[in-house]
Design a protein around this motif. Sequence first.
Motif, short mmCIF file in Angstrom:
data_model
loop_
_atom_site.label_atom_id
_atom_site.label_comp_id
_atom_site.label_asym_id
_atom_site.label_seq_id
_atom_site.Cartn_x
_atom_site.Cartn_y
_atom_site.Cartn_z
N SER A 1 63.13 28.07 93.10
CA SER A 1 63.23 28.86 91.87
C SER A 1 62.56 30.22 92.03
O SER A 1 63.13 31.24 91.67
N HIS A 2 61.33 30.20 92.57
CA HIS A 2 60.61 31.47 92.70
C HIS A 2 61.12 32.29 93.89
O HIS A 2 60.96 33.51 93.90
N ILE A 3 61.72 31.66 94.89
CA ILE A 3 62.36 32.45 95.95
C ILE A 3 63.58 33.13 95.35
O ILE A 3 63.76 34.34 95.48
N ILE B 1 61.30 22.70 91.32
CA ILE B 1 62.37 23.49 90.69
C ILE B 1 62.09 23.65 89.19
O ILE B 1 61.84 22.67 88.49
N GLU B 2 62.14 24.89 88.72
CA GLU B 2 61.87 25.12 87.30
C GLU B 2 63.07 24.72 86.44
O GLU B 2 64.21 25.10 86.73
N SER B 3 62.78 23.95 85.36
CA SER B 3 63.85 23.60 84.43
C SER B 3 63.34 23.77 83.01
O SER B 3 62.14 23.62 82.73
N SER C 1 59.03 32.90 80.03
CA SER C 1 58.74 33.45 81.37
C SER C 1 59.81 32.96 82.33
O SER C 1 60.35 31.87 82.16
N ASP C 2 60.10 33.75 83.33
CA ASP C 2 61.06 33.40 84.38
C ASP C 2 62.38 32.82 83.85
O ASP C 2 62.91 31.83 84.40
N ALA C 3 62.91 33.44 82.80
CA ALA C 3 64.12 32.90 82.16
C ALA C 3 65.31 32.82 83.13
O ALA C 3 66.04 31.83 83.15
#
Length: 340
Positions: free
Chosen positions: A191-193, A217-219, A228-230
């Motif tokens: 996700s952050h990559i 993994i962001e969910s 944040s990080d939408a």
Amino acid sequence: MIEVISGPCSAESEEQVFATASALRVAILPKNMCISAFRAGLWKPRTRPGNFEGVGEKGLPWLKRVQDELGLKVMVEVGSPLHVEAALKAGVDMLWIGARTTADPFAMQALADALGGTDIPVFVKNPTNPDAELWIGAVERLASAGVKDVRAIHRGFSFYEKSKYRNYPKWQVPLDVQQRLPGLKMYCDPSHIAGNGAYIQELSQRALDLGFAGLFIESHISPQSALSDASQQVTPQELSGILSRLVVKDASDSVSEEISRLRETINMIDDNLLDLLAQRMDVSRKIGQCKKAGNMTVYQQRRWEEVVKRISEGAVSRGLDGKAVQELYKIIHQASIECQ
Ligand code: PEP
Ligand code: MN
């Protein structure tokens, strides 16, 4: 079994936390994968002030509900001894240390001192810069302080230029760290990559091909409204789709694992070669301008003979085929002349 840690970038409200965790709890997963923890950032390290900085300790009871009612393990980020104290007191199951914190040895030592003796898993993200030493140093500080279960998360490296991904993966760095610290479990945070939900699939596949132990993994129950990080968050349902399309290789397939590692090294070398070619072309362009100002011809036989002699000798002294390198240089020289 591939471990998947998932959940929102930030805990925003009790409803958002519980709805996301509930959807993850019932998400359909491939047989060889499991949700090993629910992640949610409470204290958010923001690069610039003024962005959402997390709900802080207020979110700890929300996570307790996830543990008690859904039976999921929960994981938060800690950046200071105060966070550690609050998280441990609340019975959080796992911790991660963010990329900006890993890059700061003072902060890492303070965290190590606060965490000494704990047996809950502590995951160390790579520092924002591609510095294997700094990453290893952070892991060592925790281990020396008596943290019994230290693991690592590859989340890519920041860089100035624009590119497809938010952070450059430079896979060679986590592979090097793993080689130097055998036994260190390495996870990947696609996700952050990626910085964009659309690339999570390909990055996750790459991580599995390289033998990573799991994915982070962001969910979010409603990614478009995330604080944040939408753009990089996916719904639990989308996560289930991504995971179902991943191909998990046989772990005993060490030959192809070795090939993957070597290919990654080749890719890094090719990137360096391309950077050097671009630098060479820049210099050549400047020479072209000087030649124009001095009313000189672009092609100069004597200089070309000198280059051929130099690179042929240089090639042979490095164990390369002089003739083949000369052929390569003909193409490079031709491109230089055309640009001049
Ligand atoms: C996060 O996981 O939400 C986070 C802040 O990550 P990183 O430290 O990798 O930027
Ligand atoms: Mn995030």
